[in-house]
Design an enzyme around this catalytic site. Sequence first.
Site, PDB file in Angstrom:
ATOM      1  N   SER A 169      31.550  60.512  37.824  1.00 21.10           N
ATOM      2  CA  SER A 169      31.363  59.460  38.823  1.00 21.10           C
ATOM      3  C   SER A 169      30.213  59.725  39.789  1.00 21.10           C
ATOM      4  CB  SER A 169      32.651  59.250  39.627  1.00 21.10           C
ATOM      5  OG  SER A 169      33.037  60.443  40.282  1.00 21.10           O
ATOM      6  N   SER A 170      29.740  60.960  39.858  1.00 24.21           N
ATOM      7  CA  SER A 170      28.639  61.263  40.768  1.00 24.21           C
ATOM      8  C   SER A 170      27.984  62.583  40.389  1.00 24.21           C
ATOM      9  CB  SER A 170      29.128  61.337  42.221  1.00 24.21           C
ATOM     10  OG  SER A 170      29.986  62.452  42.407  1.00 24.21           O
ATOM     11  N   ARG A 212      25.410  65.883  42.175  1.00 23.27           N
ATOM     12  CA  ARG A 212      24.966  66.496  43.435  1.00 23.27           C
ATOM     13  C   ARG A 212      23.902  67.548  43.152  1.00 23.27           C
ATOM     14  NH1 ARG A 212      30.016  68.142  45.031  1.00 23.27           N
ATOM     15  NH2 ARG A 212      29.893  69.708  43.378  1.00 23.27           N
ATOM     16  N   ASP A 235      30.399  71.917  32.535  1.00 25.31           N
ATOM     17  CA  ASP A 235      30.815  72.123  33.920  1.00 25.31           C
ATOM     18  C   ASP A 235      32.033  73.040  34.045  1.00 25.31           C
ATOM     19  OD1 ASP A 235      32.595  70.211  32.912  1.00 25.31           O
ATOM     20  OD2 ASP A 235      31.950  68.630  34.284  1.00 25.31           O
ATOM     21  N   THR A 236      32.936  72.994  33.077  1.00 26.61           N
ATOM     22  CA  THR A 236      34.104  73.875  33.170  1.00 26.61           C
ATOM     23  C   THR A 236      33.724  75.327  32.955  1.00 26.61           C
ATOM     24  OG1 THR A 236      35.437  72.064  32.281  1.00 26.61           O
ATOM     25  CG2 THR A 236      36.483  74.215  32.415  1.00 26.61           C
ATOM     26  N   THR A 254      38.182  65.252  37.873  1.00 26.97           N
ATOM     27  CA  THR A 254      38.459  64.087  37.039  1.00 26.97           C
ATOM     28  C   THR A 254      39.364  64.482  35.876  1.00 26.97           C
ATOM     29  OG1 THR A 254      36.340  63.091  37.629  1.00 26.97           O
ATOM     30  CG2 THR A 254      37.413  62.272  35.639  1.00 26.97           C
ATOM     31  N   ASN A 299      42.972  70.346  27.872  1.00 21.76           N
ATOM     32  CA  ASN A 299      42.385  69.260  28.651  1.00 21.76           C
ATOM     33  C   ASN A 299      43.501  68.315  29.073  1.00 21.76           C
ATOM     34  OD1 ASN A 299      39.225  69.241  28.460  1.00 21.76           O
ATOM     35  ND2 ASN A 299      39.960  69.891  26.449  1.00 21.76           N
ATOM     36  N   GLN A 343      41.667  58.510  40.897  1.00 23.00           N
ATOM     37  CA  GLN A 343      40.329  57.980  41.173  1.00 23.00           C
ATOM     38  C   GLN A 343      40.232  56.518  40.746  1.00 23.00           C
ATOM     39  OE1 GLN A 343      37.955  60.711  38.916  1.00 23.00           O
ATOM     40  NE2 GLN A 343      38.046  62.346  40.442  1.00 23.00           N
TER      41      GLN A 343
END
Length: 461
Positions: free
Chosen positions: A13-14, A16, A238-239, A260, A297, A305
């Site tokens: 969703s975003s 950074r 990312d994990t 998420t 998972n 969300q």
Amino acid sequence: MPTYYLAVDIGASSGRHILGWIENGKIQLEEVYRFPNGMSEKNGHLCWDHESLSKHLVLGLKKCKEIGKIPAYLGIDTWGVDFVLVDKDGNMLGDAVGYRDSRTEASAPEVYKIVSEDELYAHTGIQKQNYNSVFQLMAIKMENPEHLEAADKLLFTPDYLGYLLTGVAHQEYTVASTSGMLNAKSGEWDMELIEKLGYPKKLFGKLSEPCEILGNLKPEIRDEIGYDLTVIHPGSHDTASAVLAVPTNSDNAIYISSGTWSLLGVEKTEADASCASREKNFTNEGGVERRYRYLKNIMGLWIIQSIKKELGGKYSFAELCDMATALGDTEYRIDVNDKAFLAPKSMMQAIKDYCGAPDMPLDHMLCCVYHSLANCYAEAIADLKETAGKPLDALHIIGGGSKDDYLSKLTADRIDIPVYAGPTEATAIGNILAQMLATDVFASVAEAREAVFNSFDVKRI
């Protein structure tokens, strides 16, 4: 002037840009740029907008110069499984279709006609999920075989974004490990499987490792932002980055990387692709230093969300959590991993339909989701204790979801080991740690994790 390391951490969703550096012996963080992300419908599929992501990558780099903190190094991490095909001229073939798209509902059965579920797991050790790359490739083979024929490279999302920055094409190990096409024992592409499925072997090259250098910025990007830097592979999934930032050196710790998705598991030195592991639906994904992330998972905070978005931003996450907390409990429960909650047009309606409760009040719905998540965590931990092959003595909840004290408390009430929460920025921290390991700021993973524990708030629930 400290040496600045930039983590570009992009979620569903975003995204950074977060700077990291060492000051007074501790890791410091500063978010300098944030941008939106998400899938939208394009040509009948749910797709990512990689053109927008690449523009935001550059805008974040410009912001660093504006504030006078120019990074010397950069790493990119994103979600797993999704990829693009690129031709010999560097052009993307087709759209960047996302994992929540329904195209694999037809392609997964085609894979299983060639390779059974049991055989696929025995080869790869990867949890059965219809969105895995192995099924996405079959969807392309079925719908757009010309793209496979014209493809020169297969690049996962962080690989492709790194390619746009540097012009260098690598396939990083940790994100490739989510594909369902690496051999569980060797950790390399399973060419026997790939050949059997009829995928072009030229698309599967040498895997790059976390902490390996990708390259410097392309001249046109360097000229646009006014400086150069070195791009280093973090754990590009990312994990993998988040797990590197688990603040303990215990070999017996469980983690939940909570966002998420909730990724619940342990680190292991060997993969487990046994029948018992398959029956419990555990996966063996790659980590830093070729450690295995043995995990499940779980749908995670995606459901909350989605409810928040559906309510038009009327409530903050804290306010939604307070409603559930005030109610305490409800008769309703859902299976958070049911496909009904993967990408519904209305998450609230999907929950009502699942529970057979058309008039379910909002506080009951929220309470239902929180308790159902905690139940799922507890069940997964019980399964993990059966299959891990070692004692498990603590649970570390990391990532943005670690701020949710209510969910952490519900989880702690259901298990018999201590629960710790933090750090919240685990993914960005792990991304930065890989860059620091590559540049000898830390001599080992153990030293880096000790620095995380000493630098950030970690609390017992």
